[in-house]
Design an enzyme around this catalytic site. Structure first.
Site, PDB file in Angstrom:
ATOM      1  N   ASP A 136     -15.129  12.921   9.589  1.00 34.52           N
ATOM      2  CA  ASP A 136     -14.765  11.509   9.641  1.00 34.52           C
ATOM      3  C   ASP A 136     -13.873  11.197   8.446  1.00 34.52           C
ATOM      4  O   ASP A 136     -13.612  12.060   7.599  1.00 34.52           O
ATOM      5  CB  ASP A 136     -16.016  10.624   9.703  1.00 34.52           C
ATOM      6  N   SER A 137     -13.388   9.965   8.391  1.00 39.00           N
ATOM      7  CA  SER A 137     -12.387   9.636   7.375  1.00 39.00           C
ATOM      8  C   SER A 137     -13.015   9.220   6.054  1.00 39.00           C
ATOM      9  O   SER A 137     -12.322   9.085   5.058  1.00 39.00           O
ATOM     10  CB  SER A 137     -11.514   8.490   7.879  1.00 39.00           C
ATOM     11  N   ASP A 157     -20.522  11.380  18.856  1.00 37.57           N
ATOM     12  CA  ASP A 157     -21.361  11.946  17.802  1.00 37.57           C
ATOM     13  C   ASP A 157     -22.384  10.901  17.416  1.00 37.57           C
ATOM     14  O   ASP A 157     -22.135   9.703  17.558  1.00 37.57           O
ATOM     15  CB  ASP A 157     -20.537  12.291  16.550  1.00 37.57           C
ATOM     16  N   CYS A 188     -37.703  20.754  29.713  1.00 36.67           N
ATOM     17  CA  CYS A 188     -36.776  21.289  28.718  1.00 36.67           C
ATOM     18  C   CYS A 188     -37.030  22.778  28.525  1.00 36.67           C
ATOM     19  O   CYS A 188     -38.172  23.232  28.521  1.00 36.67           O
ATOM     20  CB  CYS A 188     -36.970  20.548  27.395  1.00 36.67           C
ATOM     21  N   CYS A 226     -35.752  24.448  25.823  1.00 36.36           N
ATOM     22  CA  CYS A 226     -35.395  24.818  24.454  1.00 36.36           C
ATOM     23  C   CYS A 226     -36.489  25.679  23.843  1.00 36.36           C
ATOM     24  O   CYS A 226     -37.604  25.765  24.358  1.00 36.36           O
ATOM     25  CB  CYS A 226     -35.132  23.584  23.597  1.00 36.36           C
ATOM     26  N   CYS A 253     -39.793  23.738  23.124  1.00 32.56           N
ATOM     27  CA  CYS A 253     -40.613  23.452  24.308  1.00 32.56           C
ATOM     28  C   CYS A 253     -41.175  24.729  24.928  1.00 32.56           C
ATOM     29  O   CYS A 253     -42.229  24.710  25.557  1.00 32.56           O
ATOM     30  CB  CYS A 253     -39.802  22.658  25.328  1.00 32.56           C
ATOM     31  N   HIS A 293     -35.434  20.359  19.215  1.00 30.31           N
ATOM     32  CA  HIS A 293     -35.635  19.834  20.567  1.00 30.31           C
ATOM     33  C   HIS A 293     -34.660  18.695  20.870  1.00 30.31           C
ATOM     34  O   HIS A 293     -34.037  18.668  21.941  1.00 30.31           O
ATOM     35  CB  HIS A 293     -37.062  19.354  20.810  1.00 30.31           C
TER      36      HIS A 293
END
Lengths: 380, 380
Positions: B91-92, B279, B317, B319, B322, B348
């Site tokens: 970001d700036s 984001d 899920c 992942c 999980c 997760h």
């Protein structure tokens, strides 16, 4: 109750062995990472597996208070609760209760203490400690002992040692009657495995008391023997002397475990003396505080001289942290208080400890520990 | 300066695309985890790779203060510093400087602010922001903008928007003259890749100002356009209205990025509207605070009803959290303040966000987002 232990090679007093627990084998000499409350702090279980840890330690005092041993039992035991199917050893809760100091009161029956979490009053007895450890489903249960304070006069040390012996007998009686109640024998079905109970040698800082404690603990006949009450502030020569006194007496065909040690050069030395198991919070706690153990000695990662250092924490280490991240990045994470800092530092330190023990085992197999001993002492 | 962007499929206003950065491709719509100070909080880089994150975000303000962009440049740039060879967007610095509130002073030149770390005074100008982002070696650099405060009167919003446009021009001039100074073009050698600069649409909460901002930003000709100044406290219908106003104007053949959003159902909705990149700190920050995003809605893991729940955080899920750990264990870790809690919850949540975007991309390819939209809205 049994804990099959085979010795595969010996070099001097050092032994290369294998303990068969109900949850898999443990190659010895072994270092056991400490997983206080059902988690080796910051480290996911798959990383512990990658690090090739075959046994970790849980703290009875902490798990009893939170989440509670009854909850853990109802969920199938600590292995299942934390998703760890390798071996688990639990301490008796004694050491940590005694660490509470003024909050405790010791009697023949046991120890009354106040929870550090909410101040509630609790009583640990040998029977209660066994009940909790069995509920947790530990593979290696520790007898309930009194960790003699340091310094302590000879008579006080003897009195305390005698109490530990009486508590060891009570621990064994309760354990023998209830060991089948571990949650995993009921679950596993096909494997009629049971946990094992380890006796604990006490005796303060008096070599003759240590020998006597060892002799009388051996008379009670345990499949494993621990040496407790060390690393309580005594000089290191005294630690070594007490370990040596106990090892003289403890049977050579049983695993011998020194509790709560130590620095890397110490665990190498104790393994060389014939110790088979050790545990310590040092690699994990130091990691969270930015202290790294390396082949070049201890390194405080927050030191400004690492700010632009593109090398790995330890050039001789092949852990996933050293393979990927620079000292500069590890320093930045620590200085910026990033949560990743604790994890990466801990992974490296555990890798260093476990690699050190692996090197010890390799040296025993090759028949020469001298190089490893002198190399590790130079890092002290 | 270029940022090749190919659109592979469209469904309604939603686009399935691919951005080619100097550090690899990014499939869009993409959610970008936030790695504030060179680390997605608590998560090791190999886990980000396992999660299939192809781009993460760094915060210029934080990295400028610590470890400092000159240090990062001297170590080869942020990719090398943090060992991340996939894409990085920075970001700036504007948004975070404005977040400091009373500590900042805005003038035509730029923004003077005091460090939240040590109170020292600093000046960010468009040129300085470009210099810092180029030193960090970002793949996608954000123009320096003024994030208009909320609420703001129409005239104030216009004045602020005009300043952002002047700053965009200055950003672009500096960037065009210096983009070749990124540390990695000098390192890679064979790849003469360059970073890309993204313009930012502002205009407060006024749709006509948003359209005007978009038109005049497009006149400056950027390879990517962001919509900033949202998620600053406005009602969500207003957010949607402002995004829609900007999207009407922004070129369809360039990536469109809405900064700082959002909840899972929001990112699905914005992707459906034609947003390509988003984001948000939500999955990471919420994870550290015990809030899990699941296919069954939001779950506060510290809730007592999870104490004995042996199911995974999210039954749908896949992942690694999980797959391995129960709600009961995750709750225990959180209640016991174990450092592992933040890591597991964050993994997760990131998996849930990245899987959500993967599902969005799949639905666009299949030509039907309606099921996903209604399913996600039901979780709001």
């Amino acid at each position: 109750m049994a804990l099959p232990f085979t010795i595969e090679a010996q070099t001097g007093t050092a032994r290369l062995g294998r303990i068969q627990t109900a949850h898999g084998p443990v190659e010895t000499p072994a270092f056991m990472p400490v997983g206080t409350v059902g988690s080796v702090k910051a480290v996911p279980q798959d990383v512990l597996e990658e690090l090739d840890a075959h046994i970790i330690l849980g703290n009875t005092y902490h798990l009893y208070l939170r989440p509670g041993h009854e909850l853990v039992r109802s969920l199938g035991g600590l292995h299942k609760f934390m998703s760890w199917d390798r071996a688990l050893l639990t301490d008796s809760g004694g050491f940590q209760v005694f660490s509470l100091g003024d909050l405790t009161k010791v009697s023949e029956e046991g120890v009354t203490f106040r929870s550090h979490l909410d101040g509630t009053s609790h009583l640990f007895t040998p029977e209660r400690s066994m009940e909790i450890q069995i509920a947790l489903g530990s593979d290696i249960v520790m007898a309930f002992d009194e960790c003699t304070e340091h310094p302590a006069e000879r008579e006080r040390s003897r009195t305390s040692m005698e109490m530990t012996l009486r508590w060891a007998r009570r621990s064994k009686e309760y354990f023998d009657a209830h060991e089948h109640e571990v949650p995993w024998t009921q679950i596993a079905g096909s494997t009629p495995a049971t946990p094992a109970l380890s006796g604990i040698v006490q005796g303060g800082m008096y070599a003759d008391l240590r020998r006597e404690s060892a002799e009388r603990t051996v008379e009670l006949d345990f499949p494993c023997y621990a040496i407790g009450g060390l690393s309580v502030g005594e000089p290191r020569e005294k630690t070594v002397e007490m370990i040596a006194a106990a090892l003289e007496v403890l049977p050579k065909d049983k695993p011998r475990y020194v509790m709560g040690v130590g620095y890397p050069h110490e665990i190498v030395q104790y393994a060389a003396m014939g110790v088979d198991m050790m545990d310590c919070v040092l690699p994990t706690r130091a990691g969270r505080h930015g202290l790294l153990f390396t082949s070049e000695g201890r390194m405080n990662i927050k030191n400004a001289r690492f700010a632009q250092d593109q090398g790995p924490a330890d050039p001789k280490c092949s852990c996933k942290v050293c393979a990927r991240y620079s000292r500069a990045y590890l320093r930045h994470l620590f200085v910026a208080a990033e949560p990743l800092a604790g994890l990466l530092n801990t992974i490296h330190n555990l890798a260093f400890y476990l690699d050190t023990m692996r090197a010890v085992r390799h040296a025993i197999r090759l028949g020469d520990l001298s190089g490893l001993l002198s190399a590790s002492v130079s890092l002290a």
